[in-house]
Motif scaffolding. Structure first.
Motif, mmCIF file in Angstrom:
data_model
loop_
_atom_site.group_PDB
_atom_site.id
_atom_site.type_symbol
_atom_site.label_atom_id
_atom_site.label_comp_id
_atom_site.label_asym_id
_atom_site.label_seq_id
_atom_site.Cartn_x
_atom_site.Cartn_y
_atom_site.Cartn_z
ATOM 1 N N UNK A 385 9.915 1.047 -10.953
ATOM 2 C CA UNK A 385 8.621 0.922 -10.277
ATOM 3 C C UNK A 385 8.365 2.099 -9.347
ATOM 4 N N UNK A 386 9.404 2.590 -8.674
ATOM 5 C CA UNK A 386 9.226 3.735 -7.764
ATOM 6 C C UNK A 386 8.806 4.983 -8.531
ATOM 7 N N UNK A 387 9.274 5.120 -9.770
ATOM 8 C CA UNK A 387 8.866 6.277 -10.576
ATOM 9 C C UNK A 387 7.387 6.215 -10.928
ATOM 10 N N UNK A 388 6.860 4.995 -11.035
ATOM 11 C CA UNK A 388 5.468 4.806 -11.436
ATOM 12 C C UNK A 388 4.542 4.719 -10.229
ATOM 13 N N UNK A 389 4.941 3.968 -9.192
ATOM 14 C CA UNK A 389 4.081 3.686 -8.044
ATOM 15 C C UNK A 389 4.371 4.573 -6.837
ATOM 16 N N UNK A 390 5.566 5.150 -6.772
ATOM 17 C CA UNK A 390 5.984 5.832 -5.557
ATOM 18 C C UNK A 390 6.710 4.850 -4.645
ATOM 19 N N UNK A 391 7.641 5.347 -3.861
ATOM 20 C CA UNK A 391 8.511 4.479 -3.070
ATOM 21 C C UNK A 391 7.752 3.638 -2.057
ATOM 22 N N UNK A 392 6.680 4.171 -1.468
ATOM 23 C CA UNK A 392 5.974 3.459 -0.406
ATOM 24 C C UNK A 392 5.261 2.206 -0.902
ATOM 25 N N UNK A 393 5.027 2.091 -2.179
ATOM 26 C CA UNK A 393 4.275 0.954 -2.728
ATOM 27 C C UNK A 393 5.186 -0.101 -3.363
ATOM 28 N N UNK A 394 6.492 0.033 -3.194
ATOM 29 C CA UNK A 394 7.441 -0.852 -3.867
ATOM 30 C C UNK A 394 8.307 -1.597 -2.864
ATOM 31 N N UNK A 395 8.397 -2.913 -3.002
ATOM 32 C CA UNK A 395 9.268 -3.767 -2.200
ATOM 33 C C UNK A 395 10.201 -4.529 -3.141
ATOM 34 N N UNK A 396 11.262 -5.102 -2.585
ATOM 35 C CA UNK A 396 12.241 -5.849 -3.377
ATOM 36 C C UNK A 396 12.469 -7.206 -2.724
ATOM 37 N N UNK A 397 12.606 -8.248 -3.550
ATOM 38 C CA UNK A 397 12.900 -9.596 -3.059
ATOM 39 C C UNK A 397 13.932 -10.237 -3.983
ATOM 40 N N UNK A 398 14.653 -11.232 -3.448
ATOM 41 C CA UNK A 398 15.781 -11.826 -4.165
ATOM 42 C C UNK A 398 15.355 -12.704 -5.331
ATOM 43 N N UNK A 399 14.262 -13.460 -5.161
ATOM 44 C CA UNK A 399 13.800 -14.338 -6.229
ATOM 45 C C UNK A 399 12.281 -14.472 -6.163
ATOM 46 N N UNK A 400 11.702 -15.205 -7.085
ATOM 47 C CA UNK A 400 10.246 -15.292 -7.165
ATOM 48 C C UNK A 400 9.661 -15.962 -5.928
ATOM 49 N N UNK A 401 10.314 -16.989 -5.416
ATOM 50 C CA UNK A 401 9.794 -17.696 -4.246
ATOM 51 C C UNK A 401 9.708 -16.774 -3.035
ATOM 52 N N UNK A 402 10.765 -16.017 -2.771
ATOM 53 C CA UNK A 402 10.737 -15.105 -1.618
ATOM 54 C C UNK A 402 9.788 -13.939 -1.874
ATOM 55 N N UNK A 403 9.683 -13.504 -3.123
ATOM 56 C CA UNK A 403 8.741 -12.429 -3.451
ATOM 57 C C UNK A 403 7.306 -12.892 -3.239
ATOM 58 N N UNK A 404 7.035 -14.144 -3.590
ATOM 59 C CA UNK A 404 5.699 -14.691 -3.394
ATOM 60 C C UNK A 404 5.365 -14.756 -1.910
ATOM 61 N N UNK A 405 6.316 -15.172 -1.089
ATOM 62 C CA UNK A 405 6.102 -15.200 0.365
ATOM 63 C C UNK A 405 5.815 -13.800 0.897
ATOM 64 N N UNK A 406 6.591 -12.814 0.441
ATOM 65 C CA UNK A 406 6.397 -11.435 0.899
ATOM 66 C C UNK A 406 5.024 -10.920 0.494
ATOM 67 N N UNK A 407 4.634 -11.188 -0.744
ATOM 68 C CA UNK A 407 3.339 -10.709 -1.229
ATOM 69 C C UNK A 407 2.198 -11.367 -0.461
ATOM 70 N N UNK A 408 2.325 -12.652 -0.155
ATOM 71 C CA UNK A 408 1.288 -13.336 0.617
ATOM 72 C C UNK A 408 1.168 -12.734 2.008
ATOM 73 N N UNK A 409 2.290 -12.413 2.606
ATOM 74 C CA UNK A 409 2.259 -11.794 3.933
ATOM 75 C C UNK A 409 1.578 -10.440 3.873
ATOM 76 N N UNK A 410 1.914 -9.651 2.874
ATOM 77 C CA UNK A 410 1.305 -8.327 2.728
ATOM 78 C C UNK A 410 -0.191 -8.425 2.452
ATOM 79 N N UNK A 411 -0.604 -9.510 1.805
ATOM 80 C CA UNK A 411 -2.013 -9.672 1.444
ATOM 81 C C UNK A 411 -2.868 -10.197 2.582
ATOM 82 N N UNK A 412 -2.266 -10.549 3.699
ATOM 83 C CA UNK A 412 -3.028 -11.067 4.837
ATOM 84 C C UNK A 412 -4.009 -10.012 5.332
ATOM 85 N N UNK A 413 -5.124 -10.431 5.933
ATOM 86 C CA UNK A 413 -6.135 -9.466 6.398
ATOM 87 C C UNK A 413 -5.558 -8.458 7.385
ATOM 88 N N UNK A 414 -5.994 -7.241 7.251
ATOM 89 C CA UNK A 414 -5.588 -6.189 8.176
ATOM 90 C C UNK A 414 -6.545 -6.142 9.359
#
Length: 454
Positions: A385-414
């Motif tokens: 993913x880093x080769x395609x998106x660049x390192x700044x746009x890529x995060x890692x999570x242990x499983x789908x549940x924790x990844x979903x939590x991380x993505x929801x947090x990132x998607x919160x209004x700025x």
């Protein structure tokens, strides 16, 4: 066997999953033919529509089923894979098979499977068992017509023991190349194997090479080939809230201003194929009202499955570049917003190809693993993913549940009242199934758009 002594659904699933996995193939129809013969060949007791192609099979199967049911037919449906329960694969009269009927089918097939296992070099696989169970359950339910999705390919697929009245070949692209061949021509030859003598063969839009393979097969077995763009066509589509409005010229008549409660041009094209397939199965035109009712309530869990909320969550089982391309096109039709993708894919898939298709429409990727032992490790997925998106746009999570939590947090209004982003979960049916289990149970499965008058 009394109900009190019947195995639980979980126990049945464990016993099925203990067999050869559906990813392990031994090209032969001997086992499925043998077990069905011992069951009295239940697949001969009803008509059938058979569906193959690289993507879109489940969605199209559901639409064909709804169109046939709306035309007065009692239907059965076999699709794969499932999201959370094996029972989802088998439908009777547009509903997931009931627990008693599922148990009955397992009991009937299981007894005969023991005899086949003892007589064959290889035992019946998980997939062969579920196919036999579906065909037996359809006969027990006295259906009129079955809508059957292949598992992989066509010619050697366990489903290919029916004499289908209609064979549907959706767009053919590269996938499962280790089993089906390295080119679309080779893959098309395998998929064309579901076209039987005297059947109606419905072809979606195809490349010239694939179209030539299908023409040759149809001529060889004296099947009637009808092709999208020539014999039937998607004439118009307009994106509206909750889906799209389409007009289709079918084999027998035109169907105008039909609301389709699914997103994306690919689903509109699938709907055109579904209409042609239903017409071919019935040998006549469909009632416009029945078409509008069927497609207006169309649902395909896990396929651009929109879950309203804050943030919006979209589940999509795209697992190859062709599917990811269709997903990206569907995303562009939504109101522009930041997109945060949770991705987990199988290690044997073209992950880089999928990521490159998604890169233009995805802002941030959260790489993770799903619950399958075949899942690619998050670190390896992230490296690609880093080769395609660049390192700044890529995060890692242990499983789908924790990844979903991380993505929801990132998607919160700025700050500055920027609107919520949306969360996309994709990469595999297993990934979508994992997410489905942790999403709130009362989350609507799709926006309830309203059809336009006309």
């Amino acid at each position: 066997m009394s109900l009190s002594n019947s195995p639980s659904i979980r126990a049945i699933e464990r016993r099925l999953l203990a067999r050869w996995p559906e990813t392990k193939l031994e090209p032969s129809l001997d086992r499925i033919v043998s077990v069905l013969r011992l069951l009295g060949d239940p697949q001969r007791r009803y008509r059938s529509v058979h569906i193959t192609g690289t993507n879109g099979k489940t969605s199209t199967a559901r639409m064909i089923e709804a169109l046939l049911a709306g035309s007065g037919e009692r239907t059965g449906r076999l699709t794969s894979p499932h999201l959370t329960s094996v029972r989802e694969r088998i439908g009777i009269a547009e509903e997931v098979i009931g627990v008693p009927a599922f148990r009955s089918a397992f009991s009937a097939v299981g007894k005969q499977a023991e005899l086949v296992d003892a007589s064959m070099p290889h035992p019946l696989s998980f997939f062969e068992m579920t196919v036999a169970m579906a065909y037996r359950a359809f006969a027990d339910a006295e259906i009129d017509i079955a809508v059957v999705e292949v598992g992989m390919g066509g010619r050697w697929d366990a489903t290919n023991v029916i004499d289908a009245d209609v064979a549907v070949v959706l767009p053919v692209d590269l996938d499962h190349t280790d089993y089906l061949g390295p080119t679309t021509t080779a893959i098309a030859e395998e998929k064309a194997g579901i076209i039987g003598p005297g059947s109606v063969a419905v072809s979606a839009l195809q490349s010239q090479e694939v179209a030539a393979v299908l023409r040759e097969r149809a001529q060889t077995v004296d099947a009637r080939l009808v092709s999208q763009g020539a014999d039937f066509i998607l004439e118009r589509r307009t994106v509206v809230e909750g889906g799209q409005v389409i007009s289709v010229r079918g084999l027998y008549r035109s169907y105008s201003n039909v609301f389709l409660a699914l997103h994306g041009r690919h689903q509109a094209e699938n709907a055109a194929c579904a209409i042609a397939a239903a017409e071919g199965a019935l040998g006549r035109e469909l009632e416009l009202g029945a078409v509008r009712a069927a497609l207006g309530q169309a649902a395909s869990p896990g396929r651009f499955d929109v879950r309203p909320g804050s943030p919006l969550v979209i589940l999509d089982a795209a697992h190859n570049p062709h599917g990811a391309r269709a997903l990206a096109e569907s995303l562009t039709e939504l109101a522009p917003c930041r997109t945060f993708a949770v991705i987990a894919a199988m290690a044997d898939k073209n992950v880089e190809g999928m990521l490159r298709e998604l890169e233009p429409v995805v802002d941030v990727v959260v790489c993770t693993r799903n619950s399958s032992p075949r899942s690619l490790a998050p670190a390896k997925l992230a490296a690609t993913a880093r080769q395609v998106f660049g390192a700044q746009r890529v995060h890692v999570a242990f499983n789908v549940a924790t990844a979903l939590d991380k993505a929801r947090t990132l998607a919160a209004p700025l700050p500055g009242n920027e609107p919520d982003g949306l969360v996309l979960v994709t990469g595999s049916v297993v990934t979508v199934g994992d997410a489905n289990q942790v999403l709130p149970a009362d989350t609507p499965r799709r926006p309830m758009g309203q059809p336009l008058p006309g």
